[in-house]
Design an enzyme around this catalytic site. Structure first.
Site, PDB file in Angstrom:
ATOM      1  N   THR A  48       0.830  -1.209   0.000  1.00 14.52           N
ATOM      2  CA  THR A  48       0.000   0.000   0.000  1.00 14.52           C
ATOM      3  C   THR A  48       0.863   1.257   0.000  1.00 14.52           C
ATOM      4  OG1 THR A  48      -1.629  -1.215   1.285  1.00 14.52           O
ATOM      5  CG2 THR A  48      -1.902   1.156   1.164  1.00 14.52           C
ATOM      6  N   TYR A 111     -12.638  -5.046  -1.123  1.00 13.14           N
ATOM      7  CA  TYR A 111     -13.818  -4.653  -1.888  1.00 13.14           C
ATOM      8  C   TYR A 111     -14.819  -5.791  -2.095  1.00 13.14           C
ATOM      9  CZ  TYR A 111     -16.931  -2.330  -5.121  1.00 13.14           C
ATOM     10  OH  TYR A 111     -18.041  -1.796  -5.704  1.00 13.14           O
ATOM     11  N   TYR A 137      -1.250 -10.519   4.790  1.00 10.22           N
ATOM     12  CA  TYR A 137      -1.336  -9.122   5.221  1.00 10.22           C
ATOM     13  C   TYR A 137      -2.774  -8.862   5.647  1.00 10.22           C
ATOM     14  CZ  TYR A 137      -0.894  -3.967   4.888  1.00 10.22           C
ATOM     15  OH  TYR A 137      -0.895  -2.632   5.136  1.00 10.22           O
ATOM     16  N   ARG A 142      -8.368  -1.217   5.621  1.00 16.06           N
ATOM     17  CA  ARG A 142      -8.317  -0.959   4.180  1.00 16.06           C
ATOM     18  C   ARG A 142      -9.060  -2.021   3.368  1.00 16.06           C
ATOM     19  NH1 ARG A 142      -4.723   2.926   1.865  1.00 16.06           N
ATOM     20  NH2 ARG A 142      -3.312   3.859   3.377  1.00 16.06           N
ATOM     21  N   LYS A 165       1.595 -10.165   8.421  1.00 16.07           N
ATOM     22  CA  LYS A 165       1.750  -8.745   8.722  1.00 16.07           C
ATOM     23  C   LYS A 165       0.419  -8.305   9.305  1.00 16.07           C
ATOM     24  CE  LYS A 165       2.323  -4.119   6.751  1.00 16.07           C
ATOM     25  NZ  LYS A 165       2.465  -3.302   5.526  1.00 16.07           N
ATOM     26  N   ILE A 207       6.813  -4.246   9.713  1.00 21.72           N
ATOM     27  CA  ILE A 207       6.857  -3.702   8.359  1.00 21.72           C
ATOM     28  C   ILE A 207       6.356  -2.279   8.462  1.00 21.72           C
ATOM     29  CG2 ILE A 207       6.026  -3.912   5.996  1.00 21.72           C
ATOM     30  CD1 ILE A 207       5.805  -6.918   6.423  1.00 21.72           C
TER      31      ILE A 207
END
Length: 296
Positions: A48, A111, A137, A142, A165, A207
């Protein structure tokens, strides 16, 4: 490569661009060299923070190639390979494998809001197709979906799925995920503010967005923790907290690219729909960097 190398200070690399929005390959290569020289222990391109949503597939793959070529095995490269299309994620993963990346980072599909079973099947399909260590992740803010520790535990049985992550900022997660996935599962924080607390909860590294502009300090924090110098690690975390605040004062990577531009590390350009950061946030970023000793 030993999985033990996936620890400590890892940078979610920005993607430098010219003022007109083209990839700035020279600035990127110079940036990667600087990161390694400053002590960053793993490079994580095209996540991202690297603006993967607005890179073309060709640009995405080019950045992975440049990272691998520049790193030359000195530190591992964990290439972003996520998509809300399983076929596209497999394509990115196979490319990362072909060009010599050491691992891939795959985000929970955004989404289209898959169920836990959908996520299990998505990650299993990628892990079956790509013979690289994979890190999940998990970033509900998000992607809108949140992988449960139970689903992660099912996936951890796959030989190629080796870690996470975790950007939930939920500090009970490392305990539950360790129980579900086993002690060898590599747990990385994806949230700068909780990096040290995540280590204390059994994590292995972070990260980081902030490591783009403070790589040496971030690396020193992790080394201090590993050396048992807890007070020193806490001192560094306290010093960096205003910087973390500033990096997320507006949507990332806007603030961190502006901060990098102040250091002469590329322009502050982000592709639309991200807008330039406001004057107020620019002032906050500069003040935080000065306060942390990153900028005169």
């Amino acid at each position: 490569m030993s999985l033990s190398r996936f620890q400590g200070s890892m940078t979610a690399l920005i993607t430098p661009m010219t003022a007109d929005g083209a990839l700035d390959e020279k600035a990127f290569v110079d940036f990667v060299e600087w990161q390694i020289a400053e002590g960053t222990e793993c490079l994580v391109p095209v996540g991202t923070t690297g603006e993967s949503p607005t890179l073309s597939h060709e640009e995405h793959k080019r950045i992975v190639e440049l990272t691998v070529q520049t790193a030359r095995g000195r530190v591992p490269v964990m290439a972003g390979a996520g998509s809300n299309s399983t076929a596209e994620a497999i394509d990115f993963g196979l490319h990362a494998q072909k060009v010599g990346a050491d691992a891939i980072l795959v985000v929970t599909p955004y989404y289209n809001k898959p169920t836990q079973e959908g996520m299990f099947l998505h990650f299993s399909a990628i892990a079956d197709a790509v013979d690289l260590p994979m890190f999940i992740y998990n970033i509900p803010a998000r992607s809108v979906v949140d992988m449960t520790p139970e689903t992660m535990g099912r996936l951890a049985k796959h030989r190629n799925i080796v870690g996470v992550k975790d950007a939930t900022a939920n500090l009970t997660r490392p305990y539950h995920q360790a129980r579900a996935c086993g002690a060898d599962f590599i747990q990385l924080s994806g949230e700068d503010h909780t990096a040290l607390a995540h280590l204390a909860a059994g994590g292995h590294g972070c990260i980081s967005v902030t490591a783009n502009i403070a790589p040496r300090l971030c690396a020193e924090l992790h080394r201090a923790w590993r050396d048992g110098q807890v007070k020193e690690a806490m001192r560094i975390q306290e010093r960096l907290t205003p910087v973390h605040d500033a990096m997320f004062a507006e949507t990332s990577p806007g603030p961190v690219k502006y901060a990098a531009s102040l250091l002469g590390r590329g322009s502050d350009h982000c592709r639309l729909p991200l807008s330039p950061v406001s004057a107020t946030v620019k002032e906050q970023v500069r003040a935080a960097m000065v306060g942390a000793g990153l900028l005169n």
